[in-house]
Design a protein around this motif. Structure first.
Motif, PDB file in Angstrom:
ATOM      1  N   MET A 277      41.670  39.956  55.126  1.00 34.23           N
ATOM      2  CA  MET A 277      42.519  38.667  54.582  1.00 34.23           C
ATOM      3  C   MET A 277      43.034  38.907  53.541  1.00 34.23           C
ATOM      4  O   MET A 277      44.126  38.667  53.489  1.00 34.23           O
ATOM      5  CB  MET A 277      41.813  37.411  54.843  1.00 34.23           C
ATOM      6  N   ASN A 278      42.590  39.647  52.715  1.00 34.86           N
ATOM      7  CA  ASN A 278      43.290  39.598  50.811  1.00 34.86           C
ATOM      8  C   ASN A 278      44.655  40.427  51.649  1.00 34.86           C
ATOM      9  O   ASN A 278      45.706  40.394  50.952  1.00 34.86           O
ATOM     10  CB  ASN A 278      42.400  39.741  50.200  1.00 34.86           C
ATOM     11  N   MET A 279      44.578  41.658  52.626  1.00 34.25           N
ATOM     12  CA  MET A 279      45.386  42.450  52.565  1.00 34.25           C
ATOM     13  C   MET A 279      46.413  42.119  53.988  1.00 34.25           C
ATOM     14  O   MET A 279      47.905  41.994  53.260  1.00 34.25           O
ATOM     15  CB  MET A 279      44.659  43.398  53.483  1.00 34.25           C
ATOM     16  N   ARG A 280      46.320  41.151  54.575  1.00 30.84           N
ATOM     17  CA  ARG A 280      47.864  40.549  55.058  1.00 30.84           C
ATOM     18  C   ARG A 280      48.059  39.513  54.444  1.00 30.84           C
ATOM     19  O   ARG A 280      48.926  38.747  54.483  1.00 30.84           O
ATOM     20  CB  ARG A 280      47.066  39.784  56.677  1.00 30.84           C
ATOM     21  N   LEU A 281      47.423  38.668  53.653  1.00 34.27           N
ATOM     22  CA  LEU A 281      47.665  37.424  52.737  1.00 34.27           C
ATOM     23  C   LEU A 281      49.013  38.087  51.608  1.00 34.27           C
ATOM     24  O   LEU A 281      50.352  37.766  50.937  1.00 34.27           O
ATOM     25  CB  LEU A 281      46.860  36.768  52.191  1.00 34.27           C
ATOM     26  N   GLN A 282      48.721  39.593  51.247  1.00 34.46           N
ATOM     27  CA  GLN A 282      49.543  40.424  50.300  1.00 34.46           C
ATOM     28  C   GLN A 282      50.638  40.358  50.816  1.00 34.46           C
ATOM     29  O   GLN A 282      51.868  40.421  50.593  1.00 34.46           O
ATOM     30  CB  GLN A 282      48.259  41.172  49.165  1.00 34.46           C
ATOM     31  N   LYS A 283      50.352  41.128  52.135  1.00 41.80           N
ATOM     32  CA  LYS A 283      51.579  41.947  52.803  1.00 41.80           C
ATOM     33  C   LYS A 283      53.327  40.778  52.706  1.00 41.80           C
ATOM     34  O   LYS A 283      53.575  40.776  52.310  1.00 41.80           O
ATOM     35  CB  LYS A 283      51.364  42.194  53.664  1.00 41.80           C
ATOM     36  N   GLU A 284      51.829  39.308  53.199  1.00 42.89           N
ATOM     37  CA  GLU A 284      52.943  38.437  53.982  1.00 42.89           C
ATOM     38  C   GLU A 284      53.864  38.301  52.464  1.00 42.89           C
ATOM     39  O   GLU A 284      55.326  37.597  52.237  1.00 42.89           O
ATOM     40  CB  GLU A 284      51.843  37.198  54.770  1.00 42.89           C
ATOM     41  N   VAL A 285      53.380  37.520  51.545  1.00 40.11           N
ATOM     42  CA  VAL A 285      53.145  37.242  50.192  1.00 40.11           C
ATOM     43  C   VAL A 285      54.427  37.904  49.653  1.00 40.11           C
ATOM     44  O   VAL A 285      55.967  38.011  49.024  1.00 40.11           O
ATOM     45  CB  VAL A 285      52.008  36.136  49.452  1.00 40.11           C
ATOM     46  N   CYS A 286      54.556  39.442  49.647  1.00 41.35           N
ATOM     47  CA  CYS A 286      54.835  39.983  48.993  1.00 41.35           C
ATOM     48  C   CYS A 286      55.719  40.894  49.568  1.00 41.35           C
ATOM     49  O   CYS A 286      56.150  41.953  49.116  1.00 41.35           O
ATOM     50  CB  CYS A 286      54.165  41.170  48.084  1.00 41.35           C
ATOM     51  N   GLY A 287      56.565  40.034  50.100  1.00 46.55           N
ATOM     52  CA  GLY A 287      57.099  41.086  51.659  1.00 46.55           C
ATOM     53  C   GLY A 287      57.150  42.314  52.289  1.00 46.55           C
ATOM     54  O   GLY A 287      58.548  43.146  52.217  1.00 46.55           O
ATOM     55  N   GLY A 288      56.455  43.002  52.682  1.00 45.85           N
ATOM     56  CA  GLY A 288      55.522  44.509  52.681  1.00 45.85           C
ATOM     57  C   GLY A 288      55.660  45.014  51.327  1.00 45.85           C
ATOM     58  O   GLY A 288      56.003  46.611  51.875  1.00 45.85           O
ATOM     59  N   ALA A 289      55.481  44.692  50.661  1.00 41.69           N
ATOM     60  CA  ALA A 289      55.071  45.477  49.760  1.00 41.69           C
ATOM     61  C   ALA A 289      54.003  46.719  49.651  1.00 41.69           C
ATOM     62  O   ALA A 289      53.417  45.879  49.970  1.00 41.69           O
ATOM     63  CB  ALA A 289      55.797  45.190  48.077  1.00 41.69           C
ATOM     64  N   PRO A 290      54.101  47.566  49.199  1.00 35.84           N
ATOM     65  CA  PRO A 290      53.256  48.487  48.937  1.00 35.84           C
ATOM     66  C   PRO A 290      51.738  48.214  48.788  1.00 35.84           C
ATOM     67  O   PRO A 290      52.469  47.458  47.411  1.00 35.84           O
ATOM     68  CB  PRO A 290      53.837  49.876  48.129  1.00 35.84           C
ATOM     69  N   PHE A 291      50.552  48.141  48.914  1.00 31.62           N
ATOM     70  CA  PHE A 291      49.796  47.532  47.815  1.00 31.62           C
ATOM     71  C   PHE A 291      48.450  48.410  47.370  1.00 31.62           C
ATOM     72  O   PHE A 291      48.504  49.114  48.268  1.00 31.62           O
ATOM     73  CB  PHE A 291      48.920  46.482  49.097  1.00 31.62           C
ATOM     74  N   TYR A 292      47.917  48.259  46.045  1.00 28.36           N
ATOM     75  CA  TYR A 292      47.522  49.128  45.254  1.00 28.36           C
ATOM     76  C   TYR A 292      46.491  48.403  44.593  1.00 28.36           C
ATOM     77  O   TYR A 292      46.376  47.478  44.658  1.00 28.36           O
ATOM     78  CB  TYR A 292      48.006  49.486  43.718  1.00 28.36           C
ATOM     79  N   VAL A 293      45.116  49.429  46.307  1.00 23.23           N
ATOM     80  CA  VAL A 293      43.704  47.901  45.277  1.00 23.23           C
ATOM     81  C   VAL A 293      42.926  48.739  44.602  1.00 23.23           C
ATOM     82  O   VAL A 293      42.622  49.971  44.359  1.00 23.23           O
ATOM     83  CB  VAL A 293      43.146  47.914  46.798  1.00 23.23           C
ATOM     84  N   LEU A 294      42.176  47.595  43.909  1.00 20.75           N
ATOM     85  CA  LEU A 294      41.780  48.784  42.794  1.00 20.75           C
ATOM     86  C   LEU A 294      39.705  48.337  43.146  1.00 20.75           C
ATOM     87  O   LEU A 294      38.971  47.164  43.613  1.00 20.75           O
ATOM     88  CB  LEU A 294      41.884  48.074  41.660  1.00 20.75           C
ATOM     89  N   GLY A 295      39.624  49.285  44.243  1.00 17.94           N
ATOM     90  CA  GLY A 295      38.268  49.214  45.453  1.00 17.94           C
ATOM     91  C   GLY A 295      39.029  49.091  46.944  1.00 17.94           C
ATOM     92  O   GLY A 295      39.646  49.266  47.106  1.00 17.94           O
ATOM     93  N   PRO A 296      38.275  47.528  46.816  1.00 17.29           N
ATOM     94  CA  PRO A 296      38.102  46.413  46.152  1.00 17.29           C
ATOM     95  C   PRO A 296      36.061  47.345  46.163  1.00 17.29           C
ATOM     96  O   PRO A 296      35.712  47.634  47.802  1.00 17.29           O
ATOM     97  CB  PRO A 296      37.955  45.425  46.585  1.00 17.29           C
ATOM     98  N   VAL A 297      35.293  46.558  45.750  1.00 15.47           N
ATOM     99  CA  VAL A 297      34.292  46.494  45.668  1.00 15.47           C
ATOM    100  C   VAL A 297      33.400  45.130  46.346  1.00 15.47           C
ATOM    101  O   VAL A 297      34.091  44.438  45.866  1.00 15.47           O
ATOM    102  CB  VAL A 297      32.946  46.118  43.725  1.00 15.47           C
ATOM    103  N   VAL A 298      32.068  46.179  47.286  1.00 17.97           N
ATOM    104  CA  VAL A 298      31.890  44.930  47.980  1.00 17.97           C
ATOM    105  C   VAL A 298      30.506  44.535  48.114  1.00 17.97           C
ATOM    106  O   VAL A 298      29.957  43.827  48.566  1.00 17.97           O
ATOM    107  CB  VAL A 298      32.171  44.889  49.355  1.00 17.97           C
ATOM    108  N   THR A 299      30.488  45.051  46.526  1.00 16.07           N
ATOM    109  CA  THR A 299      28.506  44.297  46.439  1.00 16.07           C
ATOM    110  C   THR A 299      28.587  44.249  44.631  1.00 16.07           C
ATOM    111  O   THR A 299      29.661  45.477  44.125  1.00 16.07           O
ATOM    112  CB  THR A 299      27.349  45.012  46.887  1.00 16.07           C
ATOM    113  N   ASP A 300      27.919  43.589  44.005  1.00 15.36           N
ATOM    114  CA  ASP A 300      27.869  44.042  42.915  1.00 15.36           C
ATOM    115  C   ASP A 300      26.998  44.226  41.968  1.00 15.36           C
ATOM    116  O   ASP A 300      26.847  44.653  41.268  1.00 15.36           O
ATOM    117  CB  ASP A 300      27.684  42.669  41.987  1.00 15.36           C
TER     118      ASP A 300
END
Ligand code: SF4
Length: 425
Positions: A277-300
């Motif tokens: 959901m976060n990937m799709r939202l970013q692409k939508e809101v940011c006009g398809g700009a390349p997305f640079y993710v820090l992980g994400p870590v999926v458990t703490d």
């Protein structure tokens, strides 16, 4: 002119030609993608000996490694060794996040040795160097911040993380809806301290047009940082994070209008079901700009293994469209990484990037796996070593427990490939 401006004029630069030759994309399609801003090629005009890399839709998912000193460990030799490990491991880009020692000299030294795109977080140098010059960071004038940034651009930094989307309004959201982990970005926390101390808006946002002018002059790619990224699963996709994302979407448009290449950074820590959901939202809101993710870590709960927790998140993020993966090392949350941590972090991220490329249907990605499977069936150990991601690790593990057979010491003569060799099954 920047890569973006050349592409808009329909011209393929030497950097675009090099990227097209190394990727499964036609030159004309790459030029169109750079012009549209869905691909960036971080290539500061002052970075000599740079082997350019493209980041974005339609290209191989890229991996970045963060190196750099801290107050406790500030030897340049250690960082040079880490940079060499980054290059040996086939990493696509490197960031210097030094906060100890002579950070300006360290950055220049590492940049001069880096043939791959080199990034930094300009605020780090300000927060270390300005107090030594007699000015605490919270008293640093916006004009002096831009001087630091300009010097880094002039020195050849290819991409810079700037937390310009961190607004007073977003900080207000944090007050109204408190988080478990609060603000976990170092740049974000420093800028928040500056804003609260001065009772003013984010200086990088207020002076964004000046910042864009510097970026355009040297063709620095802006990486719009997420100063309010969640630092705990419990804070994932909260109001403050999404408020900042909306601001970043607007800044993407302003950067593109100014002819500046731009990508956007994302979380952080997220429960697995929220990653796509976060990937799709970013692409939508940011006009398809390349997305640079820090992980994400999926458990703490797995410090010591956060290269694994991040690789799981990165693979899912990449499959859903993330273009650039920032590695996480086993030392995350525990200490400054050493050379082995750097190696382990890069290989975990490279695995995630390849998994993502297969999921994205990137031409050629799956063929690599087919060739490996065929070599495995033939018991062709030389070919397997050539095809694997980490040949050194392959040799180490295979050599640890040798076999008298032509298989491996797991099953020996009962190897399924030997048993069924003469049968067409
Ligand atoms: S011996 Fe066993 S583990 Fe080794 S290659 Fe053959 S089937 Fe695979």
């Amino acid at each position: 002119m920047t890569q973006l401006e050349h592409a808009r004029a329909g011209r393929a630069t030497a950097e675009m030609k090099a990227v097209a030759a190394a990727e499964p994309i036609a030159e004309a399609d790459l030029v169109a993608a750079v012009a549209a801003g869905t691909v960036v090629i971080p290539a500061n005009r002052n970075h000599r000996h740079l082997k350019p890399a493209g980041i974005g839709r339609g290209l191989r998912t890229k991996v970045n490694a963060n190196i750099g000193t801290s107050g406790d460990f500030h030897g340049i030799e250690d960082e040079r060794r880490k940079l060499q490990a980054v290059l040996d491991c086939g990493c696509d880009a490197v960031m210097d996040l030094s906060t100890g020692g002579d950070v300006t000299a360290i950055r220049r030294d590492l940049l001069a040795r880096s043939p791959i795109p080199f990034g930094n977080v300009p605020v780090y140098e300000m927060m270390v160097d300005a107090p030594r010059q007699g000015t605490p960071f919270v008293s640093l004038a916006p004009g002096r911040m831009l001087e630091y940034l300009r010097r880094q651009a002039e020195d050849g930094v290819d991409f810079m993380t700037v937390h310009a989307g961190l607004t007073r309004r977003a900080i207000e959201q944090l007050r109204r809806r408190p988080r478990l982990a609060g603000i976990v970005s170092r740049g974000g926390s420093m800028l928040t301290a500056w804003m609260l101390h001065n009772d003013r808006e984010n200086p990088l946002l207020e002076r964004f047009d000046d910042l864009l002018a510097i970026a355009r002059e040297f063709d620095v790619t802006l990486s719009l940082g997420d100063g309010l990224r969640p630092g705990a699963l419990a804070d994932g996709s909260d109001w403050a994070q999404l408020e900042e994302l909306l601001t970043l979407g607007g800044l993407v448009q302003r950067a593109r209008l100014a002819g500046v290449q731009v990508m956007v950074e994302g979380p952080g820590h997220l429960p697995l079901p929220q990653v796509e959901m976060n990937m799709r939202l970013q692409k939508e809101v940011c006009g398809g700009a390349p997305f640079y993710v820090l992980g994400p870590v999926v458990t703490d709960v797995a410090p010591g293994y956060d290269h694994v927790t991040a690789a799981i998140g990165s693979a899912v993020a990449g499959a859903a469209g993330a273009d650039f993966l920032c590695y996480v090392t086993p030392a995350e949350h525990l200490g400054l990484p050493d050379v082995q941590d750097v190696r382990d972090g890069i290989m975990a991220s490279r695995i995630a990037a390849h998994v993502a490329d297969i999921a994205k249907g990137l031409p050629g990605a799956m063929d690599w796996d087919r060739r490996m499977a065929a070599a495995r069936r033939r018991l062709d150990w030389d070919a397997q070593e050539r095809l694997c991601l980490d040949a050194e690790r392959f040799r180490q593990v295979r050599g640890r427990r040798a076999t008298q057979t032509d298989a491996c010491s797991m099953c020996g003569d009962f190897c399924v490939y030997k048993v069924l060799k003469d049968i067409d099954a």
